[in-house]
Design a protein around this motif. Sequence first.
Motif, PDB file in Angstrom:
ATOM      1  N   VAL A  82      -4.832  -5.622 -14.155  1.00 55.88           N
ATOM      2  CA  VAL A  82      -4.270  -5.523 -12.807  1.00 55.88           C
ATOM      3  C   VAL A  82      -3.029  -6.407 -12.695  1.00 55.88           C
ATOM      4  N   LEU A  83      -3.130  -7.642 -13.185  1.00 51.49           N
ATOM      5  CA  LEU A  83      -1.980  -8.549 -13.161  1.00 51.49           C
ATOM      6  C   LEU A  83      -0.838  -7.978 -13.994  1.00 51.49           C
ATOM      7  N   THR A  84      -1.157  -7.429 -15.153  1.00 51.11           N
ATOM      8  CA  THR A  84      -0.130  -6.837 -16.014  1.00 51.11           C
ATOM      9  C   THR A  84       0.584  -5.694 -15.306  1.00 51.11           C
ATOM     10  N   ALA A  85      -0.168  -4.879 -14.571  1.00 53.64           N
ATOM     11  CA  ALA A  85       0.436  -3.760 -13.844  1.00 53.64           C
ATOM     12  C   ALA A  85       1.382  -4.264 -12.759  1.00 53.64           C
ATOM     13  N   ARG A  86       1.001  -5.327 -12.090  1.00 59.97           N
ATOM     14  CA  ARG A  86       1.866  -5.881 -11.048  1.00 59.97           C
ATOM     15  C   ARG A  86       3.159  -6.427 -11.648  1.00 59.97           C
ATOM     16  N   VAL A  87       3.038  -7.140 -12.750  1.00 61.23           N
ATOM     17  CA  VAL A  87       4.223  -7.702 -13.394  1.00 61.23           C
ATOM     18  C   VAL A  87       5.115  -6.585 -13.943  1.00 61.23           C
ATOM     19  N   HIS A  88       4.499  -5.522 -14.451  1.00 59.02           N
ATOM     20  CA  HIS A  88       5.274  -4.396 -14.973  1.00 59.02           C
ATOM     21  C   HIS A  88       6.148  -3.779 -13.880  1.00 59.02           C
ATOM     22  N   ARG A  89       5.623  -3.667 -12.685  1.00 60.98           N
ATOM     23  CA  ARG A  89       6.411  -3.106 -11.579  1.00 60.98           C
ATOM     24  C   ARG A  89       7.613  -3.999 -11.264  1.00 60.98           C
ATOM     25  N   ILE A  90       7.430  -5.302 -11.387  1.00 59.72           N
ATOM     26  CA  ILE A  90       8.548  -6.224 -11.158  1.00 59.72           C
ATOM     27  C   ILE A  90       9.605  -6.042 -12.247  1.00 59.72           C
ATOM     28  N   ALA A  91       9.145  -5.861 -13.486  1.00 63.29           N
ATOM     29  CA  ALA A  91      10.079  -5.656 -14.596  1.00 63.29           C
ATOM     30  C   ALA A  91      10.882  -4.381 -14.405  1.00 63.29           C
ATOM     31  N   VAL A  92      10.212  -3.302 -14.019  1.00 62.43           N
ATOM     32  CA  VAL A  92      10.891  -2.016 -13.811  1.00 62.43           C
ATOM     33  C   VAL A  92      11.938  -2.142 -12.703  1.00 62.43           C
ATOM     34  N   ALA A  93      11.658  -3.002 -11.723  1.00 63.64           N
ATOM     35  CA  ALA A  93      12.600  -3.203 -10.616  1.00 63.64           C
ATOM     36  C   ALA A  93      13.793  -4.074 -11.006  1.00 63.64           C
ATOM     37  N   GLY A  94      13.801  -4.578 -12.265  1.00 60.62           N
ATOM     38  CA  GLY A  94      14.917  -5.388 -12.723  1.00 60.62           C
ATOM     39  C   GLY A  94      14.895  -6.814 -12.212  1.00 60.62           C
ATOM     40  N   ARG A  95      13.698  -7.355 -11.938  1.00 66.57           N
ATOM     41  CA  ARG A  95      13.591  -8.686 -11.337  1.00 66.57           C
ATOM     42  C   ARG A  95      13.098  -9.759 -12.300  1.00 66.57           C
TER      43      ARG A  95
END
Length: 236
Positions: free
Chosen positions: A129-142
């Motif tokens: 779950v944490l990995t999925a949240r961080v992945h979304r941040i990465a995709v957003a370029g943050r």
Amino acid sequence: MAERSSRSDTRTTIVEAAARLLHEQGPSAVTTRAVAEAAGVQAPALYRLFGDKDGLLQAVAEHVLAEFVSTKAESVRAEAAGGTDPVDDLRAGWRIQVEFGLTHPAVFALLNDPARTDPSPAAQSGWQVLTARVHRIAVAGRLRVTEQRAVQLVHAAGTGVIQTLLAAPVAHRDAGLHEEMLEAVLGRILTDAPATGDDRPRAATVAFRALAPDLPGLSAAERQLLLEWLDRTIDE
């Protein structure tokens, strides 16, 4: 089949009874006799199903965390579908995790026992779950660091701050400590929004790295080589 179902029902009844005792009175209350009475079974049933008290406590910890993680997993799917801010979602998940640790100190201690070498299935789900949240941040370029490093930093900081708060008497706990810890971690792993200056190339590379495994038209070898190049660029 009926016997297997009955065994499963008995196990669930015992685990739920033990979970109530653990939550209400702490680990010392989870005795074989108390759990058997609360579950309405004979004491030998506990030994047949769990081996010993430690086995029962681990099953209880799994049960409590699994329920919590299943709720978090559903929230991640809702976040991704709803287009919410991924950083705000990470903050919300952090606060829920801290609340869980402080509300279930006995379960938290069991699951984070350093003597435990194999992560529990529920703990692994929480990591996902944490990995999925961080992945979304990465995709957003943050992200300014790799996804793996970001996940490790958030997880380590969260575990540490919960342990620190639990070690202090309730009346003397620093209510703002976990928020300051989170902001310190976010300051290390995030770019400004949008990324500027020196952060821009790194954030773009991390975002591309997050999407690279799903790029079409590449062979497995080409995709692996691309990921290695991107990882090397991010680490420099």
